[in-house]
Write a protein that holds these residues in place. Structure first.
Motif, PDB file in Angstrom:
ATOM      1  N   TYR A 117     100.537  77.579  32.040  1.00 63.61           N
ATOM      2  CA  TYR A 117      99.698  77.358  33.220  1.00 63.61           C
ATOM      3  C   TYR A 117      99.499  78.636  34.058  1.00 63.61           C
ATOM      4  CZ  TYR A 117      97.518  75.572  37.355  1.00 63.61           C
ATOM      5  OH  TYR A 117      96.630  75.396  38.379  1.00 63.61           O
ATOM      6  N   ASP A 118     100.556  79.068  34.779  1.00 66.08           N
ATOM      7  CA  ASP A 118     100.389  80.191  35.725  1.00 66.08           C
ATOM      8  C   ASP A 118     100.071  81.494  35.001  1.00 66.08           C
ATOM      9  OD1 ASP A 118     101.222  79.263  38.602  1.00 66.08           O
ATOM     10  OD2 ASP A 118     102.606  78.293  37.215  1.00 66.08           O
ATOM     11  N   PRO A 123      94.861  82.045  38.033  1.00 70.96           N
ATOM     12  CA  PRO A 123      95.262  83.424  38.325  1.00 70.96           C
ATOM     13  C   PRO A 123      96.562  83.459  39.126  1.00 70.96           C
ATOM     14  CG  PRO A 123      93.289  82.795  39.563  1.00 70.96           C
ATOM     15  CD  PRO A 123      93.658  81.629  38.727  1.00 70.96           C
ATOM     16  N   VAL A 125      98.793  84.110  42.116  1.00 69.46           N
ATOM     17  CA  VAL A 125      98.546  84.247  43.556  1.00 69.46           C
ATOM     18  C   VAL A 125      99.888  84.340  44.284  1.00 69.46           C
ATOM     19  CG1 VAL A 125      96.305  83.042  43.575  1.00 69.46           C
ATOM     20  CG2 VAL A 125      98.412  81.711  43.798  1.00 69.46           C
ATOM     21  N   ALA A 126      99.832  84.758  45.549  1.00 66.53           N
ATOM     22  CA  ALA A 126     101.083  84.984  46.290  1.00 66.53           C
ATOM     23  C   ALA A 126     101.847  83.682  46.542  1.00 66.53           C
ATOM     24  CB  ALA A 126     100.766  85.676  47.602  1.00 66.53           C
ATOM     25  N   ASP A 127     101.125  82.606  46.834  1.00 66.90           N
ATOM     26  CA  ASP A 127     101.799  81.354  47.175  1.00 66.90           C
ATOM     27  C   ASP A 127     101.799  80.406  45.963  1.00 66.90           C
ATOM     28  OD1 ASP A 127     102.667  78.953  48.131  1.00 66.90           O
ATOM     29  OD2 ASP A 127     101.306  78.881  49.867  1.00 66.90           O
ATOM     30  N   ALA A 131      98.406  77.799  43.524  1.00 72.51           N
ATOM     31  CA  ALA A 131      97.922  78.375  42.254  1.00 72.51           C
ATOM     32  C   ALA A 131      96.921  77.419  41.608  1.00 72.51           C
ATOM     33  CB  ALA A 131      99.104  78.631  41.331  1.00 72.51           C
ATOM     34  N   SER A 154     104.691  74.584  30.638  1.00 72.21           N
ATOM     35  CA  SER A 154     104.862  75.354  31.873  1.00 72.21           C
ATOM     36  C   SER A 154     106.318  75.401  32.344  1.00 72.21           C
ATOM     37  CB  SER A 154     104.002  74.708  32.970  1.00 72.21           C
ATOM     38  OG  SER A 154     104.247  75.318  34.207  1.00 72.21           O
ATOM     39  N   HIS A 176     109.870  74.461  31.558  1.00 73.49           N
ATOM     40  CA  HIS A 176     110.035  75.286  30.343  1.00 73.49           C
ATOM     41  C   HIS A 176     110.283  74.444  29.105  1.00 73.49           C
ATOM     42  CE1 HIS A 176     109.750  79.053  32.414  1.00 73.49           C
ATOM     43  NE2 HIS A 176     110.636  78.655  33.301  1.00 73.49           N
ATOM     44  N   ASN A 230     111.963  73.091  40.152  1.00 71.26           N
ATOM     45  CA  ASN A 230     111.123  72.675  39.019  1.00 71.26           C
ATOM     46  C   ASN A 230     111.791  71.568  38.195  1.00 71.26           C
ATOM     47  OD1 ASN A 230     108.977  74.406  39.583  1.00 71.26           O
ATOM     48  ND2 ASN A 230     109.946  76.117  38.549  1.00 71.26           N
ATOM     49  N   SER A 235     113.130  78.243  40.400  1.00 70.40           N
ATOM     50  CA  SER A 235     112.527  79.580  40.449  1.00 70.40           C
ATOM     51  C   SER A 235     112.846  80.210  41.803  1.00 70.40           C
ATOM     52  CB  SER A 235     111.002  79.494  40.333  1.00 70.40           C
ATOM     53  OG  SER A 235     110.634  79.039  39.056  1.00 70.40           O
ATOM     54  N   ARG A 239     107.806  87.656  44.951  1.00 68.65           N
ATOM     55  CA  ARG A 239     106.473  88.236  45.154  1.00 68.65           C
ATOM     56  C   ARG A 239     106.194  88.616  46.608  1.00 68.65           C
ATOM     57  NH1 ARG A 239     102.404  88.948  41.793  1.00 68.65           N
ATOM     58  NH2 ARG A 239     103.551  87.802  40.184  1.00 68.65           N
ATOM     59  N   ARG A 269     107.407  86.525  36.081  1.00 70.99           N
ATOM     60  CA  ARG A 269     106.601  87.481  36.846  1.00 70.99           C
ATOM     61  C   ARG A 269     106.978  87.415  38.327  1.00 70.99           C
ATOM     62  NH1 ARG A 269     100.514  87.152  34.536  1.00 70.99           N
ATOM     63  NH2 ARG A 269     100.335  88.983  35.860  1.00 70.99           N
ATOM     64  N   GLU A 273     114.441  82.882  37.140  1.00 67.38           N
ATOM     65  CA  GLU A 273     114.465  81.456  36.815  1.00 67.38           C
ATOM     66  C   GLU A 273     115.863  81.032  36.395  1.00 67.38           C
ATOM     67  OE1 GLU A 273     109.864  80.806  35.557  1.00 67.38           O
ATOM     68  OE2 GLU A 273     111.117  82.000  34.237  1.00 67.38           O
ATOM     69  N   LYS A 282     110.380  76.997  25.400  1.00 68.80           N
ATOM     70  CA  LYS A 282     108.986  76.633  25.109  1.00 68.80           C
ATOM     71  C   LYS A 282     108.720  76.592  23.597  1.00 68.80           C
ATOM     72  CE  LYS A 282     106.741  78.206  29.396  1.00 68.80           C
ATOM     73  NZ  LYS A 282     105.718  79.107  29.959  1.00 68.80           N
ATOM     74  N   ASP A 308     101.201  84.007  29.191  1.00 69.03           N
ATOM     75  CA  ASP A 308     101.264  85.362  29.759  1.00 69.03           C
ATOM     76  C   ASP A 308     102.677  85.830  30.067  1.00 69.03           C
ATOM     77  OD1 ASP A 308     101.713  83.555  31.915  1.00 69.03           O
ATOM     78  OD2 ASP A 308     101.317  85.209  33.297  1.00 69.03           O
TER      79      ASP A 308
HETATM   80  O1  LIG Z   1     105.239  78.785  32.589  1.00 68.37           O
HETATM   81  P1  LIG Z   1     104.270  78.994  33.707  1.00 68.37           P
HETATM   82  O2  LIG Z   1     103.314  77.879  33.880  1.00 68.37           O
HETATM   83  O3  LIG Z   1     103.580  80.332  33.611  1.00 68.37           O
HETATM   84  O4  LIG Z   1     105.197  79.041  35.016  1.00 68.37           O
HETATM   85  C1  LIG Z   1     106.019  80.170  35.268  1.00 68.37           C
HETATM   86  C2  LIG Z   1     106.260  80.279  36.758  1.00 68.37           C
HETATM   87  O5  LIG Z   1     104.955  80.240  37.347  1.00 68.37           O
HETATM   88  C3  LIG Z   1     104.868  80.186  38.775  1.00 68.37           C
HETATM   89  O6  LIG Z   1     105.176  81.456  39.289  1.00 68.37           O
HETATM   90  C4  LIG Z   1     104.238  82.454  38.951  1.00 68.37           C
HETATM   91  O7  LIG Z   1     102.956  82.107  39.500  1.00 68.37           O
HETATM   92  C5  LIG Z   1     102.905  82.030  40.949  1.00 68.37           C
HETATM   93  C6  LIG Z   1     101.527  81.564  41.368  1.00 68.37           C
HETATM   94  O8  LIG Z   1     100.530  82.354  40.840  1.00 68.37           O
HETATM   95  C7  LIG Z   1     103.256  83.414  41.527  1.00 68.37           C
HETATM   96  O9  LIG Z   1     103.270  83.371  42.945  1.00 68.37           O
HETATM   97  C8  LIG Z   1     104.645  83.834  41.009  1.00 68.37           C
HETATM   98  O10 LIG Z   1     104.935  85.156  41.437  1.00 68.37           O
HETATM   99  C9  LIG Z   1     104.682  83.791  39.472  1.00 68.37           C
HETATM  100  O11 LIG Z   1     105.999  84.075  38.985  1.00 68.37           O
HETATM  101  C10 LIG Z   1     105.756  79.093  39.315  1.00 68.37           C
HETATM  102  O12 LIG Z   1     105.701  79.116  40.725  1.00 68.37           O
HETATM  103  C11 LIG Z   1     107.176  79.195  38.783  1.00 68.37           C
HETATM  104  O13 LIG Z   1     107.943  78.122  39.255  1.00 68.37           O
HETATM  105  C12 LIG Z   1     107.091  79.123  37.269  1.00 68.37           C
HETATM  106  O14 LIG Z   1     108.404  79.200  36.729  1.00 68.37           O
END
Ligand SMILES: O=P(O)(O)OC[C@H]1O[C@H](O[C@H]2O[C@H](CO)[C@@H](O)[C@H](O)[C@H]2O)[C@H](O)[C@@H](O)[C@@H]1O
Length: 369
Positions: A117-118, A123, A125-127, A131, A154, A176, A230, A235, A239, A269, A273, A282, A308
């Motif tokens: 997903y993220d 894209p 984003v900060a919050d 997202a 995700s 995950h 989660n 997490s 950021r 990113r 975690e 995954k 990603d």
């Molecule tokens: O497996 P994903 O769906 O990619 O989830 C991984 C983590 O994604 C989120 O955090 C990331 O995206 C946020 C929004 O764009 C960003 O602010 C953050 O810096 C990124 O690490 C999510 O919030 C995490 O809980 C997930 O583990």
């Protein structure tokens, strides 16, 4: 001299070219790939990794996390964008440029799509609570799910990722992959828990909640820090934290985790975690879903996994090992990866998925004639 030693020499050579100022550091993986290509050697992932996350420099665990988070910061991403494409893209070409080759490989097989997903569908984003996925992407996913079994895989808890995606026809593997649910809009499935397929970490729920409360308390004095629950994992977001506070924050998280040997830390990113030490990720979720769909031992399936994050590498590895389907890494910068192809960002992911839908429609019509 072994391949490994030659590879080490290549890394040193590439680093010294970069250190001399002749080329920017971002070009180092490219130089390495070029030298490996000229010498006909496989690229040694270990060294790419050591360049990327600083783990080759003998720093502490916390320093390694921090270095790695810096390496993936948006400013560095931008600074590499205007440079010539590196030979890295030769090893991991664009899935859009090689679309025809991909669908040709899938010929006669059932495509199954797995989507992170993220950073893949939405894209970064900060919050994390904002997202959102675009309407266009939602429409694309609806179309994709009409033609191929589709799963969202995700790190988020299912409820959260569902609140963003809002499509009942998809499979969801949240936390995950530790929380797997099937489509909820089948006629045979009633509302609620009937759709739960697998939750291998349910015994960890009380521990995860306990650690969540402790981390919220311990990090509340760090401006910008955020702990996200989660469900089967947590997490800790960096950021919005000032870079100067990254090390003390990571140290704090590490200290809490020292008291919970059944939990481990992984890195995403700008996020740390926390998850159970069980052997589930995954990649396992992907295998579980293929099995559930009846393709466990089938040669007639072509899984496409797009992601990603580092956690998506487990799924890329599974596909490589099975010798089935393809992994696509979403990234603008060279990264160590087991994916075969790349896409730059969620916009390109949308384009690729729409190409798949169009190709499927056209080939179905052709067969009807
Ligand atoms: O497996 P994903 O769906 O990619 O989830 C991984 C983590 O994604 C989120 O955090 C990331 O995206 C946020 C929004 O764009 C960003 O602010 C953050 O810096 C990124 O690490 C999510 O919030 C995490 O809980 C997930 O583990």
């Amino acid at each position: 001299m072994t391949n490994r030693n030659v590879n080490k020499t290549i890394v040193e050579l590439a680093m010294s070219i970069s250190n001399s100022g002749a080329l920017p550091r971002a070009a180092v993986p490219g130089i390495m790939a070029l030298l490996c290509g000229v010498l006909g050697l496989p690229q040694e992932k270990l060294f790419l990794k050591s360049l990327e996350d600083g783990s080759g420099k003998g720093g502490t665990k916390v320093n390694t996390w921090i270095d790695s988070m810096r390496a993936s910061s948006p400013t560095r991403v931008k600074s590499t964008q205007n440079q010539d494409p590196s030979p890295w893209t030769l090893y991991h070409p664009s899935a859009l440029n090689l679309f025809d080759q991909i669908v040709c490989e899938s010929k006669g097989k059932q495509i199954v799509t797995f989507l992170d997903y993220d950073g893949t569908l939405s894209p970064i984003v900060a919050d994390p609570d904002k997202a959102y996925m675009s309407q266009k992407m939602r429409a694309t996913l609806k179309d994709i799910a009409r033609h191929f079994p589709t799963a969202i895989v995700s790190g988020r808890c299912i409820d959260k990722v569902y609140s963003f995606v809002r499509l009942g026809e998809l499979y969801y593997a949240g936390s995950h992959g530790m929380d797997i649910k099937g489509p909820t809009n089948r006629r045979s499935t009633k509302k609620g828990n009937e759709a739960v397929l697998f939750q291998p970490a349910s015994e960890f729920l009380p521990m995860i909640n306990e650690v969540y409360n402790i981390l919220v308390d311990k990090t509340k004095s760090v401006p910008g820090a955020k702990v996200e629950n989660n469900k089967f994992c947590l997490s800790v977001h960096f950021r919005c934290v000032d870079e100067k506070s990254w090390a003390p924050l990571a140290e704090q998280v590490s200290l809490v985790l020292d008291r919970y040997p059944k939990l481990k830390l992984t890195q995403g990113r700008k996020v740390l975690e926390i998850r159970p030490t069980i052997k589930w990720d995954k990649g396992k979720a992907l295998e579980f879903l293929l099995e559930s769909l009846g393709y466990g031992n089938s040669d007639n399936v072509f899984p496409i996994y797009i992601g990603d994050d580092r956690t998506d590498e487990d799924a890329f590895k599974v596909l490589r090992k099975r010798g089935q389907g393809i992994g696509i890494l979403v990234s603008k910068i060279p990264k160590e990866t087991d994916a075969s192809y790349t896409l730059q960002d969620p916009t390109e992911v949308g384009q690729f998925l729409r190409h798949l839908v169009e190709w499927k429609r056209t080939s179905t019509q052709y067969h009807k004639l």
